[in-house]
Design an enzyme around this catalytic site. Structure first.
Site, mmCIF file in Angstrom:
data_model
loop_
_atom_site.group_PDB
_atom_site.id
_atom_site.type_symbol
_atom_site.label_atom_id
_atom_site.label_comp_id
_atom_site.label_asym_id
_atom_site.label_seq_id
_atom_site.Cartn_x
_atom_site.Cartn_y
_atom_site.Cartn_z
ATOM 1 N N SER A 1 0.867 -1.185 0.000
ATOM 2 C CA SER A 1 0.000 0.000 0.000
ATOM 3 C C SER A 1 0.899 1.230 0.000
ATOM 4 O O SER A 1 2.075 1.151 0.400
ATOM 5 C CB SER A 1 -0.853 0.001 1.278
ATOM 6 O OG SER A 1 -1.469 1.261 1.471
ATOM 7 N N TYR B 1 -1.590 -0.771 10.736
ATOM 8 C CA TYR B 1 -1.824 -1.093 9.319
ATOM 9 C C TYR B 1 -0.643 -0.628 8.465
ATOM 10 O O TYR B 1 -0.096 -1.396 7.669
ATOM 11 C CB TYR B 1 -3.122 -0.454 8.828
ATOM 12 C CG TYR B 1 -3.359 -0.717 7.345
ATOM 13 C CD1 TYR B 1 -3.747 -1.980 6.906
ATOM 14 C CD2 TYR B 1 -3.148 0.289 6.401
ATOM 15 C CE1 TYR B 1 -3.936 -2.229 5.541
ATOM 16 C CE2 TYR B 1 -3.342 0.033 5.040
ATOM 17 C CZ TYR B 1 -3.731 -1.228 4.623
ATOM 18 O OH TYR B 1 -3.905 -1.482 3.273
#
Ligand SMILES: NC(=O)c1ccc[n+]([C@@H]2O[C@H](COP(=O)([O-])OP(=O)(O)OC[C@H]3O[C@@H](n4cnc5c(N)ncnc54)[C@H](OP(=O)(O)O)[C@@H]3O)[C@@H](O)[C@H]2O)c1
Length: 253
Positions: A139, A152
């Site tokens: 990501s 995360y």
């Protein structure tokens, strides 16, 4: 080791980016005999199997379950497939401050996004050969720490680091590893992520279409690139995160 059964393995195939990868593989890789699709929601996998022309093998499993991973290892040993693509998309994020989020949910992010991804990669690698490809969903959150999305972002930094190093280690094998680093993508990801907090408005404005992200990632992988970054905004973020002090950037993310 491998026989003639040519397959792709896609985790997180029941929705979002993983499901788009399956649709794209179906369109682009007519030489695949089967696509093994992995997720917990079996009915979604079965629905996808009806939609595509390639034979899908739905494998209902929680990728953090030892027993389920054991079953996958057994299947691989039995069938000895030639794995052309391993695409690790299973993952999730929970927005919120570390001190506000339940501990279990935060540990679970590490288990799914890092531990299980690593375990599956190591398990499948012996069934891959020259021209095989590994695509890992990292990501743009991997580019710098993200207060408010801390665990995360840290898991995605792990995925990016692991994937780039593995790509280098495999450089003389013809197997390439691509870490995919999009910004926000319009999937069910945010249904879960936003149960505990909201994403900033600007992230909603740069929300990408999963089909476009997947198409770019697929062709970057075929071209042997170690990273795939979709869109000008995320490319700019990637450069800025290398140039600017992260403490300064925390004011804007
Ligand atoms: N959407 C974004 O903005 C974005 C941006 C950058 C990176 N990513 C990354 O891209 C990947 C795919 O996300 P997405 O946007 O496609 O989200 P999504 O639509 O929510 O899909 C997540 C997938 O992961 C599977 N999954 C989650 N936990 C699992 C577990 N324990 N065992 C097996 N499967 C599990 C889910 O299947 P079941 O629930 O059926 O098990 C689902 O298929 C994730 O790694 C995410 O971190 C997403």
């Amino acid at each position: 080791m491998a026989n003639n059964l040519k397959i792709a393995i896609v985790t997180g195939a029941s929705s979002g980016i993983g499901r788009e990868f399956v649709r794209l593989l179906d369109k682009e890789l007519i030489s695949l005999d089967e696509i093994w699709v992995i997720a917990r929601r079996e009915e979604r996998l079965k629905a996808l199997a009806k939609e595509v022309g390639t034979k899908l093998v739905p494998i209902e499993m929680d990728i953090t379950s030892k027993e389920a991973v054991g079953v996958l290892a057994y299947l691989l040993k039995e069938k000895k497939p030639a794995v052309k693509f391993l695409i690790n998309c299973a993952g999730f994020g929970k927005i919120g401050r570390v001190t506000a989020l339940p501990v279990e949910g935060q540990l679970s992010m590490v288990k799914v996004n890092c531990l299980a991804l690593t375990e599956l990669t190591l398990m499948v690698l012996p069934y891959m050969a020259k021209k095989s490809r590994i695509i890992q969903m990292a990501s743009a959150a991997a580019f710098l720490p993200q207060p408010g999305f801390a665990v995360y972002a840290a898991t995605k930094s792990y995925v990016l680091s692991f994937s780039r190093a593995l790509n280098n280690e495999l450089s003389n094998t013809g197997i390439r590893v691509t870490a995919v680093c999009p910004g926000p993508v319009n999937t069910e990801f945010f249904d879960l992520a936003e149960q505990t907090g909201s994403i900033p408005v600007y992230k909603k404005l740069v929300m990408a279409d999963p089909e476009k992200v997947v198409r770019k990632a697929f062709y970057d992988s075929v071209a042997g690139k170690s990273m795939s970054v979709y869109g000008g905004t995320m490319k700019a973020l990637h450069v800025l995160a290398k140039l600017l002090p992260h403490e300064f950037m925390f004011n804007f993310i």
